[in-house]
Design an enzyme around this catalytic site. Structure first.
Site, mmCIF file in Angstrom:
data_model
loop_
_atom_site.group_PDB
_atom_site.id
_atom_site.type_symbol
_atom_site.label_atom_id
_atom_site.label_comp_id
_atom_site.label_asym_id
_atom_site.label_seq_id
_atom_site.Cartn_x
_atom_site.Cartn_y
_atom_site.Cartn_z
ATOM 1 N N GLU B 250 0.824 -1.206 0.000
ATOM 2 C CA GLU B 250 0.000 0.000 0.000
ATOM 3 C C GLU B 250 0.861 1.259 0.000
ATOM 4 O O GLU B 250 0.562 2.228 -0.677
ATOM 5 C CB GLU B 250 -0.921 -0.014 1.226
ATOM 6 C CG GLU B 250 -1.830 1.200 1.312
ATOM 7 C CD GLU B 250 -1.509 2.087 2.486
ATOM 8 O OE1 GLU B 250 -0.800 1.650 3.405
ATOM 9 O OE2 GLU B 250 -1.951 3.253 2.471
ATOM 10 N N GLU B 385 0.462 12.536 15.022
ATOM 11 C CA GLU B 385 1.163 12.465 16.304
ATOM 12 C C GLU B 385 1.955 11.152 16.385
ATOM 13 O O GLU B 385 3.108 11.130 16.835
ATOM 14 C CB GLU B 385 0.158 12.568 17.456
ATOM 15 C CG GLU B 385 -0.482 13.951 17.602
ATOM 16 C CD GLU B 385 -1.474 14.304 16.494
ATOM 17 O OE1 GLU B 385 -2.133 13.374 15.966
ATOM 18 O OE2 GLU B 385 -1.570 15.486 16.137
#
Lengths: 380, 401, 401, 380
Positions: B250, B385
């Site tokens: 991917e 994050e």
């Protein structure tokens, strides 16, 4: 430069690869940071032995044609030397000497080229006298005057931030001559009549001087070709942006390593401080800024001299490298905590270097202003 | 085998001409920017037809084996075709999970039966694929997947739920990560990987409304859904390895994808155009120096992404911190898109308050929608994050948080 | 007791006139902005003389008891005098630790002997005080202080080291947090608080060079330094409570300080002036719209600090999240100063590269120096990162990091 | 307003305190967020019963003199009502109706004041038609024309973002009249001839309309006093900045609570996510931005109407409140993770409100531009 699919391409030569390897090792061996600290305290402006080594490696002639004793490569190859030196905060006359050589190449008379370029290849130091007390980054904002008297030019006015003026055998001075900009070469003899004063500058690895030219006179043959002086100034400005970017990318990489080392070893409240996201994440942001700046740097190096794209690229590189080094070194002081507030912590050395480089040839905001004018007024 | 430069140039001209001639006309409704945003049937059928057309022309799956429906040609040709699609900004290939995740996986480790059954349908968009990785309570923590696949003779019985299943309603198949062994000593070893049919009893696809107000994602519920053991790919208990391999496909970290672009990012040139059109005090907004400064920053940032890719191809220029550019490209790209879209919105002055569906909205409200949709990339696939953690720990060697 | 408005106005006029008349002339060298920056003897003696002069005029320690050397007047009058000093930007009061930390503490819980011994010398700057809280290995973790004060008869024997002792070279006394009991079950209960003499055997003050290149801080080494048990203030083992009380005085969270300002912050009006003087392309920098935008942001931010203080005095307007403004003022103020100074530097164009000591440096290089010095406030007294934690946990109730 | 020591003072009246208390409770009781979601789907533009309660509390007449049936207080007191409503994302016509009343107070004829102000106090809804399709924030950039025909004015052109146009008994329209700006009052009857179309807007709690005035005509007696129309536009602009700031401060406070609640309860990798500094610290930054904006808001409320300082204060308040709500709501979406990407998460409601409020009367950048021109061209 774009490939067939219109993706940008970074040109990177075998010579660049080779020089990058050599310079990385050289800088690591010859310029550990405690050496930079010793240089600050040293009485001589120049570490002659290291300079001689750099000369013997051929670094002063990299971008000078072979007919004048150089290697006939380009500024792209100089970049690969300057970047590792910047990483170790070396404060050598390599950049200013290279810039003077570039100006001579663009606008020098055959005689000037024949005299000075070989000397530079052999290690003659050259200094740039472009900045004036007003501090304006516009190099055409000139108050230093050259007044013709017979076959001589009489200079008046003050230049500031002339690095290595005392070691230099040659100083290139920008002057107003009959309301136009001009460039004059002054050798050591001509400089004898000038008042040269050491300046106190924020980057303590630099030896910088203020020169008062009142009463200095030189033969008009020392004038760079007047019709090419605008082109020479442009070349100096763009080459300076490129090489300062290299210096700053190197610096950003160095200071990131410095702070990462500290974050891996210092504990507070029983934890390694690098495990705190409040410190870790901004350092990652600094790394991302460096990665971007460095990609722009090598792109700009590869297409240096391209009429429009070349200028765009060096200004982008300088803007991004400036922001990267500024941010990384500011945060490095903060993240070293109390130690960061001391002179012994290396973070301040990088912060000072950042301020110095940003003060030269326009900071990031200045570059963006120029870029906006170049890019946004054309209908795309 | 690899074609010479003249052949490549000829092929590039051919592709360029084909897409120029065949690019679909404006459908009269706002197209999605990726398969995750396909929210209406009209969008879906339009995009499915387009993928079919590109495949029929021979520009998709070019390097996949001929015997299963591929083109049997070189990857270089496919790359040229793919980049031309990006360059011409034609609509993306909507069977993204099939083309980029499931297909390469099946070709790489599937059985002959699986290859024969699945590959061609992936390419011609006959068989739409979806993915079943994330779960509602374990958004960022894939290894903790709890969906149960209980072995029962020659079948597995599925119970639990997967979330963010794009195209779930249209999908015929799903790639599924499920827990086959609750007793495994290591949580990763209890996982297995399946290729399952979607249209069976016990599977219920419930649309999730996105913050845009539109649909596109689903939650998929499994209640005693029974699948054959032949759905397994890889070893039972080896699901984590298969999942990691799939994610590597991917990300484009390894080759093998069918080609065709899957995402249409916004570009700064469109925002510059917007700045020329928007008004400030009776003047084009682009004359405002503060706006100009911001535009230049965005131009540089967009160029950084392309130049980073170019530099990553030059070994000596990434030797200092290997992997840095690759590992940060998702973070840098997705945050750039969010900021770009947000700035584009602000440029519209009072008209920033229009939304998709208003006839006076600038460019059909695409900027409002793409700003909201930009969060799918800053949140999905590991939040920004978490990306910071990964880069800090793997590239810089900082201690774990 | 409290004076009426007319009296206050008259007093304000008197103070204003006195400071206008008596403000010291430019000393010909760059003055520090706080006691932490006093790096040379000429700076120290200049500032000590100035404090003495203000005290002699009756404008310092006005609300402290007359019997120990104070003015015995109302706090309101002292506040007026203090604010006038801030307003007129006269030099600060250099015996800061004495006036704001030690003095209030001694008046609050010291013995009669201690009050007689120390208070007057604090006010007239005869006796300079320093503080011994931080240690090299526990910068942000005060409760973990390791400096040992071992009881030995009627004495304590000090061994260890304190860091960031400003004015350590000039100080006659130190307030000291030390560990008297290694066996205490709770690390906080092993601490005691002392008022100790500095000029005794076994105490060695070593200057620390700051990132500015100047001096001002010291590290203080203790090697078998012996002090009398009468140096103790509060209970043995009660040092943590005394330290917390002292920090409350320092923050101005409770009254009792002697008055007089202790810090001369930079103001945005000075940066606006700089922007008028600096050149960009032959024009004043203040004509550049991007610079103007940044200046406006800084003007608003500076005003925010003052308006936050004003709002904090209105109960119903801080009821939603009590303590928010008080707890964030150090963070907001110190980060503002850092950014303001950094921007001021950048405005100077090529001349930003000058430094303190160059005759051509803009305003003697004060901006270069104050930018560097601004880190003392973003690092010292709990770093900005720790302040974020404190606010997140105490004001918003977020879980601990 | 400065005290004797030249520190700024925030004026806060007893009436403000009382209203703030009442409105806080009212908003909490009447506007839970699921109600905002129901309003979005409701077929009627207005929740009549809540509106009637607001009217009966006297909130429509707060800033209207007693002689017209109001309380004779000022906009400072309206702020204390609007802020809590903003916290709960209430989408009522309170602000627009108040702004129209302000314009009538400044520039209305005695007859207009006598007719409309008492009606407004009793709950008549008024709408503002100021914005035009060009989207420029300069309220003097007018393309809607009013052409005199005898004792009537014939209007042409389009206004956009007229909220609650269908519920309104009165619409105030800005027009160009003989090359000058003018303001016209249109009652329901006059509006009959206009084409009113619902707009799709980003803040779904709003009912917004586009009005095509071609062919609408009104008696010239509906013109606000021409000599005062510039003053009325200025009053609308400044009052709008003030009340939008109040709405946005309330919103920022609400969204901070929303995200904090999530960070306190959601776990990932076995830890409450609020313990991660990467989420905690930006929320603290949002709180600091809100604190600053709210201090500016109440300062601006206290000195509203002061010739120069009053305008400075409302523009600062709007700039800072806009940045605070924008940042807080953008981060709230992100920090809710996957849930933040869904329509069910309340973060998006606040983000949409932020975009709506920033689009009205100029965003933060626009306000700063105005502030720069007001503050930086005087020698200080």
């Amino acid at each position: 430069m774009w490939d067939a699919d219109q993706r940008p391409v970074i040109k990177f030569s075998d010579e660049q690869e080779q020089l990058l390897g050599v310079a990385t090792n050289f800088a690591r061996d010859k310029f550990p940071l405690d050496r930079a600290r010793k240089r600050i305290a040293a009485s001589e402006d120049l570490d002659r032995s290291v300079w001689e080594e750099m000369v013997s490696l051929g670094w002063l002639g990299i971008a000078i044609p072979e007919e004048f004793g150089g290697s006939g490569l380009g500024l792209a190859e100089v970049v690969t030397v300057v970047e590792p030196l910047g990483r170790h905060l070396a404060g050598t006359p390599l950049v200013s000497t290279t810039l003077v050589a570039q100006a001579i190449l663009v606008a020098g008379t055959p005689a000037q080229k024949g005299v000075w370029l070989p000397k530079i290849c052999q290690g003659a130091i050259a200094a740039l006298a472009l900045v004036e007390p007003h501090g304006d980054w516009n190099l055409k904002h000139l108050t230093v005057q050259a007044r013709p008297e017979g076959d001589r030019l009489v200079l008046s006015g003050i230049k500031t931030f002339v690095t290595d003026a005392l070691s230099a055998e040659l100083v290139l001075v920008s002057v107003a001559l009959a309301n136009a900009q001009a460039l004059v070469l002054l050798d050591k003899a001509a400089l004898g009549a000038a008042v040269i004063e050491r300046e106190v500058v924020i980057d303590e690895t630099r030896r910088s001087y203020r020169i008062k030219f009142d009463g200095v006179s030189v033969a008009t043959t020392n004038l760079l070709q007047p019709s090419l002086s605008a082109a020479a100034l442009k070349q100096i400005d763009e080459a300076a942006c490129l090489l300062l970017s290299a210096e700053m990318c190197g610096g950003a990489s160095g200071v990131i390593d410095t702070v990462v080392d500290y974050l891996k070893t210092r504990k507070q409240f029983g934890r390694l401080i690098g495990s705190y996201q409040a410190l870790k994440h901004p350092v990652v942001d600094a790394l991302l800024m460096l990665d971007a700046a460095r990609s722009h740097l090598y792109y700009a190096a590869g297409i240096f001299g391209d009429p429009i794209e070349g200028e765009l690229a060096v200004r982008m590189a300088k803007a991004l490298a400036g922001d990267a080094l500024t941010f990384a070194s500011d945060r490095a002081i903060q993240f070293h905590g109390g130690f960061g507030f001391t002179y012994d912590c290396d973070a301040q050395l990088y912060r000072r270097r950042a301020i110095w480089c940003e003060a030269q040839h326009g900071d990031a905001a200045h570059q963006r202003r120029k870029l906006a004018d170049m890019m946004l007024d054309l209908q795309t | 085998m690899s074609p010479d430069k003249q052949d490549l140039d000829a092929f590039r001209r051919e592709v360029r001409a084909w897409f120029e001639k065949n690019r679909p006309a404006d459908p009269g409704f706002l197209l999605p920017q990726s398969f995750m945003e396909v929210g209406t049937d009209e969008q879906f059928y339009f995009l499915r037809d387009w993928q079919r057309k590109v495949y029929d022309a021979g520009y998709l799956g070019m390097a996949w084996p001929k015997e299963y429906g591929g083109g049997g040609k070189s990857q270089t040709l496919q790359d040229i075709a793919t980049r031309e699609m990006v360059r011409q900004k034609v609509p993306f290939m909507t069977n993204t999970i099939g083309l980029n995740w499931a297909g390469p996986l099946i070709l790489n480790m599937g059985s002959e039966d699986q290859k024969n059954a699945y590959i061609k349908g992936i390419l011609n968009a006959e068989d739409i694929w979806c993915q079943g990785f994330s779960e509602p309570d374990n958004g960022s923590d894939l290894g903790n997947a709890q969906l149960r696949a209980e072995p029962d003779g020659k079948e597995f019985v599925l119970n639990g739920s997967k979330i963010w299943t794009s195209l779930g309603k249209h999908a015929k198949y799903m790639i599924l990560l499920a827990r086959t062994n609750l007793a495994a000593t290591n949580k990763y070893e209890g996982l297995s990987f399946f290729l399952i049919p979607m249209k069976i009893a016990g599977i219920d696809v419930v649309p999730i409304r996105k913050l845009t107000g539109e649909f596109g994602f689903n939650q998929t519920f499994f209640a005693d859904a029974r699948i054959s053991e032949s759905c397994l790919i890889g070893q039972e208990g080896g699901g984590w390895q298969v999942a990691m391999a799939t994610l590597a496909f991917e990300r484009g970290a390894v080759g093998g994808q069918a080609g065709g672009h899957s995402m249409m990012s916004k570009e700064v040139s469109e925002v510059v155009r917007l700045a020329r059109a928007a008004q400030r005090n009776g003047h084009p907004a682009i004359e405002d120096p503060v706006i100009r400064d911001r535009l230049v920053q965005l131009i540089m940032e967009e160029r950084s992404l392309a130049l980073n890719s170019a530099r990553a191809r030059i070994k000596p220029l990434v030797a200092e911190r290997p992997g840095s550019i690759d590992m940060s490209s998702k973070l840098a790209g997705s945050e750039y898109q969010r900021r770009l879209n947000q700035f584009a919105l602000s440029l519209q002055g009072a008209n920033a308050a229009y939304y998709v569906g208003d006839k006076n909205a600038y460019e059909r409200g695409q900027w409002q929608r793409s700003y909201f949709n930009s969060f799918s990339a800053t949140i999905g696939g590991g939040t920004s994050e978490i990306q910071h953690n990964i880069i800090g720990e793997r590239v810089l060697g900082l201690p774990k948080s």
